[in-house]
Design an enzyme around this catalytic site. Sequence first.
Site, PDB file in Angstrom:
ATOM      1  N   SER A 123       0.825  -1.218   0.000  1.00 15.66           N
ATOM      2  CA  SER A 123       0.000   0.000   0.000  1.00 15.66           C
ATOM      3  C   SER A 123       0.853   1.260   0.000  1.00 15.66           C
ATOM      4  O   SER A 123       0.330   2.362   0.179  1.00 15.66           O
ATOM      5  CB  SER A 123      -0.927  -0.002   1.220  1.00 15.66           C
ATOM      6  OG  SER A 123      -0.155  -0.063   2.405  1.00 15.66           O
ATOM      7  N   ASN A 141      -0.603  -1.865  13.926  1.00 14.04           N
ATOM      8  CA  ASN A 141      -2.049  -1.668  14.086  1.00 14.04           C
ATOM      9  C   ASN A 141      -2.371  -0.390  14.853  1.00 14.04           C
ATOM     10  O   ASN A 141      -3.263   0.363  14.469  1.00 14.04           O
ATOM     11  CB  ASN A 141      -2.678  -2.879  14.792  1.00 14.04           C
ATOM     12  CG  ASN A 141      -2.491  -4.154  13.985  1.00 14.04           C
ATOM     13  OD1 ASN A 141      -2.076  -4.093  12.827  1.00 14.04           O
ATOM     14  ND2 ASN A 141      -2.788  -5.291  14.580  1.00 14.04           N
ATOM     15  N   THR A 146     -40.454  27.508  -4.127  1.00 14.26           N
ATOM     16  CA  THR A 146     -40.623  26.183  -3.510  1.00 14.26           C
ATOM     17  C   THR A 146     -41.104  25.301  -4.657  1.00 14.26           C
ATOM     18  O   THR A 146     -41.809  25.784  -5.556  1.00 14.26           O
ATOM     19  CB  THR A 146     -41.656  26.176  -2.363  1.00 14.26           C
ATOM     20  OG1 THR A 146     -42.928  26.537  -2.904  1.00 14.26           O
ATOM     21  CG2 THR A 146     -41.299  27.146  -1.254  1.00 14.26           C
ATOM     22  N   HIS A 147     -40.721  24.069  -4.662  1.00 19.12           N
ATOM     23  CA  HIS A 147     -41.029  23.139  -5.774  1.00 19.12           C
ATOM     24  C   HIS A 147     -40.500  23.686  -7.107  1.00 19.12           C
ATOM     25  O   HIS A 147     -41.035  23.361  -8.163  1.00 19.12           O
ATOM     26  CB  HIS A 147     -42.534  22.876  -5.908  1.00 19.12           C
ATOM     27  CG  HIS A 147     -43.213  22.526  -4.623  1.00 19.12           C
ATOM     28  ND1 HIS A 147     -43.407  21.234  -4.208  1.00 19.12           N
ATOM     29  CD2 HIS A 147     -43.719  23.309  -3.637  1.00 19.12           C
ATOM     30  CE1 HIS A 147     -44.018  21.224  -3.024  1.00 19.12           C
ATOM     31  NE2 HIS A 147     -44.206  22.482  -2.663  1.00 19.12           N
ATOM     32  N   SER A 198     -18.431  25.129 -26.678  1.00 22.00           N
ATOM     33  CA  SER A 198     -18.714  23.917 -27.438  1.00 22.00           C
ATOM     34  C   SER A 198     -17.971  24.030 -28.770  1.00 22.00           C
ATOM     35  O   SER A 198     -17.874  25.105 -29.341  1.00 22.00           O
ATOM     36  CB  SER A 198     -20.213  23.804 -27.680  1.00 22.00           C
ATOM     37  OG  SER A 198     -20.463  23.029 -28.829  1.00 22.00           O
ATOM     38  N   LYS A 232     -22.503  28.565 -27.131  1.00 23.28           N
ATOM     39  CA  LYS A 232     -22.552  27.889 -25.840  1.00 23.28           C
ATOM     40  C   LYS A 232     -21.510  28.387 -24.840  1.00 23.28           C
ATOM     41  O   LYS A 232     -20.379  28.684 -25.190  1.00 23.28           O
ATOM     42  CB  LYS A 232     -22.325  26.386 -26.031  1.00 23.28           C
ATOM     43  CG  LYS A 232     -23.462  25.714 -26.745  1.00 23.28           C
ATOM     44  CD  LYS A 232     -24.526  25.236 -25.818  1.00 23.28           C
ATOM     45  CE  LYS A 232     -24.114  23.895 -25.287  1.00 23.28           C
ATOM     46  NZ  LYS A 232     -25.175  23.196 -24.626  1.00 23.28           N
ATOM     47  N   ASN A 247     -20.746  26.729 -21.171  1.00 22.10           N
ATOM     48  CA  ASN A 247     -21.243  25.671 -20.296  1.00 22.10           C
ATOM     49  C   ASN A 247     -20.687  25.770 -18.872  1.00 22.10           C
ATOM     50  O   ASN A 247     -19.489  25.991 -18.688  1.00 22.10           O
ATOM     51  CB  ASN A 247     -20.873  24.303 -20.875  1.00 22.10           C
ATOM     52  CG  ASN A 247     -21.512  24.071 -22.232  1.00 22.10           C
ATOM     53  OD1 ASN A 247     -22.634  24.516 -22.471  1.00 22.10           O
ATOM     54  ND2 ASN A 247     -20.792  23.395 -23.109  1.00 22.10           N
ATOM     55  N   GLN A 300      -6.849  -1.848   5.657  1.00 26.77           N
ATOM     56  CA  GLN A 300      -5.880  -1.093   4.856  1.00 26.77           C
ATOM     57  C   GLN A 300      -6.577  -0.388   3.687  1.00 26.77           C
ATOM     58  O   GLN A 300      -6.105   0.630   3.189  1.00 26.77           O
ATOM     59  CB  GLN A 300      -4.814  -2.053   4.319  1.00 26.77           C
ATOM     60  CG  GLN A 300      -3.783  -1.384   3.441  1.00 26.77           C
ATOM     61  CD  GLN A 300      -2.667  -2.331   3.081  1.00 26.77           C
ATOM     62  OE1 GLN A 300      -1.835  -2.653   3.912  1.00 26.77           O
ATOM     63  NE2 GLN A 300      -2.652  -2.797   1.848  1.00 26.77           N
TER      64      GLN A 300
HETATM   65  N1  ARG Z   1      -0.621  -1.064   5.928  1.00 26.20           N
HETATM   66  C1  ARG Z   1      -1.419  -1.526   7.009  1.00 26.20           C
HETATM   67  C2  ARG Z   1      -2.740  -0.745   7.067  1.00 26.20           C
HETATM   68  O1  ARG Z   1      -2.795   0.328   6.621  1.00 26.20           O
HETATM   69  C3  ARG Z   1      -0.710  -1.323   8.318  1.00 26.20           C
HETATM   70  C4  ARG Z   1      -1.141  -2.258   9.392  1.00 26.20           C
HETATM   71  C5  ARG Z   1      -0.700  -3.622   9.066  1.00 26.20           C
HETATM   72  N2  ARG Z   1      -0.909  -4.501  10.160  1.00 26.20           N
HETATM   73  C6  ARG Z   1      -0.887  -5.794  10.015  1.00 26.20           C
HETATM   74  N3  ARG Z   1      -1.106  -6.483  11.036  1.00 26.20           N
HETATM   75  N4  ARG Z   1      -0.652  -6.348   8.850  1.00 26.20           N
HETATM   76  O2  ARG Z   1      -3.716  -1.229   7.552  1.00 26.20           O
END
Ligand code: ARG
Length: 490
Positions: free
Chosen positions: A54, A141, A186-187, A308, A314, A316, A353
């Site tokens: 990630s 975590n 309104t409406h 356009s 036009k 837009n 994640q």
């Molecule tokens: N890249 C992970 C996330 O954003 C970090 C935490 C990963 N923890 C794990 N136990 N694999 O959630």
Amino acid sequence: MKKKNSQPNSPLDQSKKKTKLKSNSQKAGVANPMPWGGRFEESMNELAFDFSASFDIDKVLFEEDIEGSLAHVEMLMLQGIIDKIEFQKITTGLKEILVELNSGNFKTMGKEEDIHMSIESRLREKIGPVAGKLHTARSRNDQVALDERLFLKKTAKRMIEVLLDLQLTLLAKATEHEHDLMPGYTHLQRAQPILLSHHLLAYVSMFERDKARFTDAAERMNQLPLGSAALAGTSFPIDRLWVAQKLGFREPTLNSLDSVSDRDFMIEFVSNCSMVMMHLSRLSEELILWTSFEFGFATIGDAFTTGSSIMPQKKNPDMAELIRGKTGRVYGDLMNLLTLMKGLPLAYNRDMQEDKPALFSAIKTTRQSLQIMSAMLKSTEFHKERIESSIENDFSTATEIADYLAKKGVPFREAHEVTGKIVGFAIKNQVSLKDIEFNTLKGFSSKIEKDLYQFLDPKKSVAMRKSFGAASPDSVKYQLKFWKKKLVQV
Ligand code: ARG
């Protein structure tokens, strides 16, 4: 069976290959580069690695990651969990990495799955194995939960700033058009005359609530999750209170399981973004209507419109349309997060994640939309004459007749009925209310006197709406004063 087994792609064949690979790597003694490598004999499959990495997304969190690590490592030293020299080495290394990251000179080894691991590897590269002590008494975590909270607390402030900028633009436009009449709907049907300033100030009120929602969310998330470790806390004598203070949190979270599995704060934030987008989308829709040939109430500056290639006439309102369209994207981000968290058992699950793409998308879209709306509004010209002349013959002062009769003792329902008949007469005879002969009017109700005519003038009609918060010039004056005092720094 035999035939099947001999096919090169049969599951059996693959598992054979796998076993072979495993023993190969064991023979060659290839170390698993992952931080959990000790327990594993095989390195991670390349596809699996790419699928789960990630870094490209969570690298945005580098500043908060280092900020959190610096506080953590100082606490470890103060608590005697690491020594002063270790603390200094780690701190110096982290600060250097921050400079690298800020200047774009940070190089990943290419083997780390996320920003947290990348920073730690770079630290190891710089200061050697002592880098490993940084992760004492914490887990990714609680680390990622901390980074996200730190990031969102800052982002809430920035969101409030752009909301304020848009409010100031609306306030300036409302001041400029303080006395301009316009039809109220309104409406999407003509209802009663109002002031353009009153209409624009309605949005200032909406965006004020949005700001308050970000302030509330920032306050609710203002608890430190770090120290919850993987899920159950730690046996190290850490001081969470000290870290909370150091990082500007009100207090540490109360329950370690909740701390690492909670993404409520993020869902709340994106829900707030959704509300902002809903408001922006309504304003966009109005701008789109107002700038149409049919309305002709306003013209958006060239810089915020497109033409356009085929129809030269036009102009837009693409930016307004895109804000309206991108609102769907932010709602989608909110649904993404709600669905992501639904049904997850406690505590951390890797699913979580996936929170970041949705979060970052919502933030970027909302911030950009706010900025564009403010700039586009600044460039927008409202056409006072055209707007005011559109009220002339629209019967929108009919309520005045009903109120007039009600004030003379006619029950409102009856007054409404009589007025309806007068409007019906006007439509049939293609005459505006103020052009109906007095005797004809009197024929509808004996209570009608000549003084009724003054109330059929839209300007008078607006001026009479004096109740608190109404559309009258007095009320608008009060609102303008209120917002200037509240929003404009002197
Ligand atoms: N890249 C992970 C996330 O954003 C970090 C935490 C990963 N923890 C794990 N136990 N694999 O959630």
